[in-house]
Scaffold this active site. Sequence first.
Site, PDB file in Angstrom:
ATOM      1  N   GLU A   1       0.899  -1.358   0.071  1.00 22.35           N
ATOM      2  CA  GLU A   1      -0.222  -0.136  -0.119  1.00 22.35           C
ATOM      3  C   GLU A   1       0.813   1.076  -0.037  1.00 22.35           C
ATOM      4  O   GLU A   1       0.719   2.250   0.704  1.00 22.35           O
ATOM      5  CB  GLU A   1      -0.919  -0.113   1.404  1.00 22.35           C
ATOM      6  CG  GLU A   1      -1.937  -1.029   1.188  1.00 22.35           C
ATOM      7  CD  GLU A   1      -3.136  -1.094   2.271  1.00 22.35           C
ATOM      8  OE1 GLU A   1      -4.110  -1.489   1.893  1.00 22.35           O
ATOM      9  OE2 GLU A   1      -2.757  -0.600   3.253  1.00 22.35           O
TER      10      GLU A   1
ATOM     11  N   GLU B   1      -6.038  -7.825  -1.232  1.00 21.23           N
ATOM     12  CA  GLU B   1      -6.894  -7.764   0.153  1.00 21.23           C
ATOM     13  C   GLU B   1      -8.348  -7.526  -0.048  1.00 21.23           C
ATOM     14  O   GLU B   1      -8.476  -6.496  -0.294  1.00 21.23           O
ATOM     15  CB  GLU B   1      -6.228  -6.758   0.891  1.00 21.23           C
ATOM     16  CG  GLU B   1      -4.796  -7.035   1.762  1.00 21.23           C
ATOM     17  CD  GLU B   1      -4.247  -5.918   2.589  1.00 21.23           C
ATOM     18  OE1 GLU B   1      -5.215  -5.401   3.202  1.00 21.23           O
ATOM     19  OE2 GLU B   1      -3.266  -6.045   2.960  1.00 21.23           O
TER      20      GLU B   1
END
Length: 587
Positions: free
Chosen positions: A161, A239
């Site tokens: 991320e 995710e």
Amino acid sequence: MQDHNQAFTIGDQFYLHDKQFKIISGAIHYYRVVPEYWQDRLEKLKALGCNTVETYVPWNMHEPREGEYHFAGMYDIRAFIQTAGKLGLYVILRPSPYICAEWEFGGLPFWLLRDGDMKLRFSYQPYLDKIDRYYERLFAEFRDMQIADGGPIILMQVENEYGGYANDKAYLHALAELMTKHGANVPLVTSDGPWHDLLDNGSIQEAALPTINCGSNIKEHFARLKRFHGQDRPLMVMEFWIGWFDAWGDGKHHTRDADSAAQELADILEEGSVNIYMFHGGTNFGFTSGANYYEKLAPDTTSYDYDALLTESGDITPKYQAFQQVIARYTELPEVKLSTDIRKKAYGEVEVKEKVSLFSVENRLAQPVESPYPLTMEALNQPFGYVLYKMNLGKNRLIEDFRLIQCTDRAHVYVNGNHLFTKDDLEMEGKETFELTEPENELSILVENMGRVNYSVKMNSQHKGIKGGVIVNGAFQSGWSQYSLSLDNLDKLDFSKPFRSGTPAFYRFELEIEETGDTFLDFTGWGKGVAFVNGFNLGRFWEIGPQTRLYVPAPLLKQGMNEVILFETEGKAGESIAFMDTSGLGN
């Protein structure tokens, strides 16, 4: 990006041995589950219909102090990968230096902050040098377990991320090059949220396949990912958030209904591949839970249940069954016989056997470090836990201006062993006034690290303890003694020493059992602290909830006598604890 010499490749789709392959993966973090239960959790993953397991790799657990490596027990990553492979599961590894994961410091080791110029997650050469050295040791654990060598590893992730943190593409390329240097020969991926500039910031398309992290609006986000690819590429949610984590003080345990989550899963599998986050959340044992920081500090609970498909203790949920029905549309469900006998036990109430105040045993738990100014945990080379600061405040007089400067995260202030006040986070630098009444006065400050922030802009300022100093009547105070309390040496406690109510203290219990089973330690009536079973740190407890019980896996117990110790910091203690057969989370 495609390399036909590999057994797993990326073209317009994922290919396994030249055949299209849809990744149906679930996240299990090996370091959040006792090793004795790895096989059980992986068998349940396979029975769901998944063909792959994904795990982060926490740098701070594998190199807790610089140059000191741990790859045994709960941190035996090689054994976890081998267990998955034996069950016929493929593996996605996310060995980023940073993992987030609601984990202490996002998986970064505390000792990085000992460099006063450290710039985390940037192409700062001393940082990259430390990653280089770490990767050399880490990749030795699984370099030969990639699919081209007959192992189960099919993908690895670069950073994590990153687009939500910065846009230093040179850093991302450097990490990818380091991974390749140390033996990665499977395709690489990145993962970012599909909002704002995150994909642009965090992707290096020529070196790694961009994937997305999200929990809803899949069709919309996949459409954006397609446009971002600009060509036919596999679509993947790295995710797929099917629940959420809890922070201490949240009004209730976070849950998500099974039907909406299952529908989003169907939307993902219609177009692409998935990694379910979390399939099984597990537990933040010890001092491993992280924290978030926006308007204020929000430390995460010990339970990482996440409202996942399996509960914290591994039970199958209705959400699991709903997901299984969706997955069955895309693959034949295997018959899996569960091989681990897991039972839950309610052992009932156990009364306090012995107790002793911290102030009676501080010198047994730590040798004081003397300095003219307060030292941070990092300066003391201490990763987690508490620091007790002590100094002589001198004669009796009015203290009109007492302040803690750059102190994190929670501080209990005492004079001559008497509690004056407790400060949290934003309250630290507020002025306090009090009277010193004795001819000589000793100041004691117990500072707790409640978990280094694991996400966002606060990460470069995660020094714990007292960094600035202590103001008394307008001036910084000198002459400090510091006691590092990592609480990894409780065998040194002496319960024959004095106990004083209202002070931080240790409480010892004995739990005698005939048969071991999973159980839950109910801490109703107790304030805040940490709990230990047979020397193993179960994690933090706090009366503010939403977690009200700590999970105790059966492998931590033994037939016969078990020792339980609570360290309680608020001076709020009951006469007993209880062991129940349910979590109290409401799953």
